[in-house]
Design a protein around this motif. Structure first.
Motif, short mmCIF file in Angstrom:
data_model
loop_
_atom_site.label_atom_id
_atom_site.label_comp_id
_atom_site.label_asym_id
_atom_site.label_seq_id
_atom_site.Cartn_x
_atom_site.Cartn_y
_atom_site.Cartn_z
N PRO A 29 3.39 -53.40 49.34
CA PRO A 29 3.86 -52.78 48.08
C PRO A 29 3.64 -51.27 48.03
CG PRO A 29 2.75 -54.85 47.62
CD PRO A 29 2.54 -54.58 49.08
N GLN A 30 2.52 -50.79 48.58
CA GLN A 30 2.25 -49.36 48.55
C GLN A 30 3.27 -48.58 49.36
OE1 GLN A 30 -0.40 -47.73 46.70
NE2 GLN A 30 1.11 -46.13 47.11
N SER A 31 3.64 -49.11 50.53
CA SER A 31 4.64 -48.44 51.36
C SER A 31 5.99 -48.38 50.65
CB SER A 31 4.79 -49.17 52.71
OG SER A 31 3.62 -49.04 53.48
N LEU A 32 6.40 -49.50 50.05
CA LEU A 32 7.68 -49.51 49.34
C LEU A 32 7.65 -48.57 48.14
CD1 LEU A 32 8.51 -53.33 49.42
CD2 LEU A 32 9.54 -51.51 50.79
N SER A 33 6.51 -48.53 47.45
CA SER A 33 6.37 -47.62 46.32
C SER A 33 6.47 -46.16 46.78
CB SER A 33 5.03 -47.86 45.63
OG SER A 33 4.80 -46.90 44.62
N ASN A 34 5.79 -45.83 47.87
CA ASN A 34 5.81 -44.45 48.37
C ASN A 34 7.20 -44.05 48.85
OD1 ASN A 34 3.11 -44.17 47.85
ND2 ASN A 34 2.44 -44.38 49.98
N ILE A 35 7.89 -44.98 49.50
CA ILE A 35 9.24 -44.69 49.98
C ILE A 35 10.18 -44.46 48.79
CG2 ILE A 35 11.26 -45.71 51.11
CD1 ILE A 35 9.20 -47.09 53.03
N SER A 36 10.10 -45.32 47.79
CA SER A 36 10.95 -45.17 46.61
C SER A 36 10.66 -43.85 45.91
CB SER A 36 10.71 -46.34 45.64
OG SER A 36 11.02 -47.57 46.25
N TRP A 37 9.38 -43.54 45.76
CA TRP A 37 8.99 -42.28 45.13
C TRP A 37 9.50 -41.09 45.92
CZ3 TRP A 37 6.21 -38.16 46.98
CH2 TRP A 37 5.83 -37.18 46.04
N ALA A 38 9.38 -41.16 47.24
CA ALA A 38 9.79 -40.04 48.09
C ALA A 38 11.28 -39.77 47.97
CB ALA A 38 9.42 -40.32 49.55
N PHE A 39 12.09 -40.83 48.02
CA PHE A 39 13.54 -40.64 47.90
C PHE A 39 13.90 -40.06 46.53
CE2 PHE A 39 13.86 -42.85 51.81
CZ PHE A 39 15.15 -42.68 52.28
N ALA A 40 13.26 -40.58 45.48
CA ALA A 40 13.55 -40.08 44.13
C ALA A 40 13.11 -38.63 43.98
CB ALA A 40 12.85 -40.97 43.10
N LEU A 78 6.91 -44.81 58.51
CA LEU A 78 8.09 -44.37 57.78
C LEU A 78 7.72 -43.94 56.36
CD1 LEU A 78 10.55 -47.19 58.93
CD2 LEU A 78 10.43 -44.84 59.79
N SER A 79 6.83 -44.70 55.75
CA SER A 79 6.37 -44.36 54.41
C SER A 79 5.67 -43.01 54.39
CB SER A 79 5.41 -45.45 53.91
OG SER A 79 4.79 -45.08 52.70
N ASN A 80 4.79 -42.79 55.34
CA ASN A 80 4.05 -41.51 55.39
C ASN A 80 4.97 -40.33 55.64
OD1 ASN A 80 1.64 -42.80 54.90
ND2 ASN A 80 0.87 -42.62 56.99
N ILE A 81 5.95 -40.53 56.51
CA ILE A 81 6.88 -39.44 56.84
C ILE A 81 7.70 -39.06 55.61
CG2 ILE A 81 8.94 -38.85 58.17
CD1 ILE A 81 7.69 -40.58 60.47
N ALA A 82 8.27 -40.06 54.95
CA ALA A 82 9.07 -39.77 53.76
C ALA A 82 8.21 -39.14 52.68
CB ALA A 82 9.71 -41.07 53.25
N TRP A 83 7.01 -39.69 52.48
CA TRP A 83 6.10 -39.14 51.47
C TRP A 83 5.75 -37.69 51.78
CZ3 TRP A 83 1.29 -36.91 51.59
CH2 TRP A 83 0.63 -36.77 50.37
N ALA A 84 5.50 -37.38 53.05
CA ALA A 84 5.11 -36.03 53.45
C ALA A 84 6.21 -35.02 53.16
CB ALA A 84 4.74 -36.00 54.93
N PHE A 85 7.45 -35.36 53.51
CA PHE A 85 8.55 -34.42 53.27
C PHE A 85 8.77 -34.20 51.77
CE2 PHE A 85 9.51 -34.73 57.70
CZ PHE A 85 10.26 -33.59 58.00
N ALA A 86 8.67 -35.28 50.99
CA ALA A 86 8.85 -35.14 49.55
C ALA A 86 7.71 -34.34 48.93
CB ALA A 86 8.94 -36.53 48.91
#
Length: 222
Positions: A187-198, A151-159
């Motif tokens: 923590p890295q996954s949560l950070s990437n997800i937060s960054w991606a949404f922002a 999920l983290s990678n997917i959100a990061w990729a789209f962002a």
């Protein structure tokens, strides 16, 4: 052989010798064997110059001839390996994108979908149409079999690729916010997800509250 490569990855001469030996045989490799070979060199992050050109250029030419025979795991592993060694091959990525768009995406496991999207975004070769095709598929799937890293990678990729897909972000956000606990998210996954949404400009208060409460709870435990 792939396991041997990983365990003995300190042996560059071994890799170079295998690369030289394989060059004259690549036309005899089927999709699985070629993908495994490429993936092994990606794990080792080794892309030597062979006879005047890089090994991954040769791999790309060989793979391009039989891309239509590659299965989902073969495609995912190949793309990931090219990114790991920072091998640029726009033509191969474009052709692979067309192949992926034309096959049954139900054959892709969550990790393979994640790796494909991550690879295209990381390489700078993201195709918005391919991302929309994959996004449509993910939105239509249940996310219960997707691991936090997926999920983290997917959100990061789209962002990172700057491909807007609010419905996908909402689905990922709803899924994560609906979890009882976020202990499986590092923590890295949560950070990437937060960054991606922002970065994508997607508001999801429930998700950010969930992440914030989880982090605050971890701080109290420490």
């Amino acid at each position: 052989i792939r396991r041997l490569f990983v365990k003995e990855s300190q042996c560059s001469p071994l890799f170079d010798s295998i690369a030289s030996s394989a060059l004259g045989m690549l036309n005899e490799f089927d999709a699985r064997h070629l993908s495994n070979l490429i993936y092994s060199f990606g794990l080792f992050e080794h892309n030597p110059d062979i006879e005047g050109e890089t090994l991954f250029n040769v791999f790309g030419d060989a793979a391009g001839k039989i891309l239509h025979t590659f299965e989902s795991q073969n495609l995912s592993n190949m793309l990931w390996a090219f990114v790991k060694v920072d091998a640029k091959n726009s033509r191969l990525f474009q052709e692979t994108g067309r192949v992926i768009s034309g096959i049954n995406l139900g054959s892709f496991k969550p990790q393979e979908l994640s790796n494909v999207l991550w690879s295209f975004a990381k390489s700078g070769e993201a195709d918005p149409e391919l991302f929309r095709v994959l996004g449509n598929h993910i939105v239509a799937r249940r996310l219960n079999d997707f691991q936090p890293q997926h999920l983290s990678n997917i959100a990061w990729a789209f962002a990172t690729a700057e491909v807007s897909y609010p419905e996908l972000f909402k689905k990922i956000g709803d899924h994560i916010a609906g979890q009882d606990r976020l202990n499986l998210f590092n923590p890295q996954s949560l950070s990437n997800i937060s960054w991606a949404f922002a970065t994508a400009g997607v508001s999801h208060p429930q998700l950010f509250n969930k992440i914030g409460n989880h982090i605050a709870g971890q701080d109290r435990l420490n």
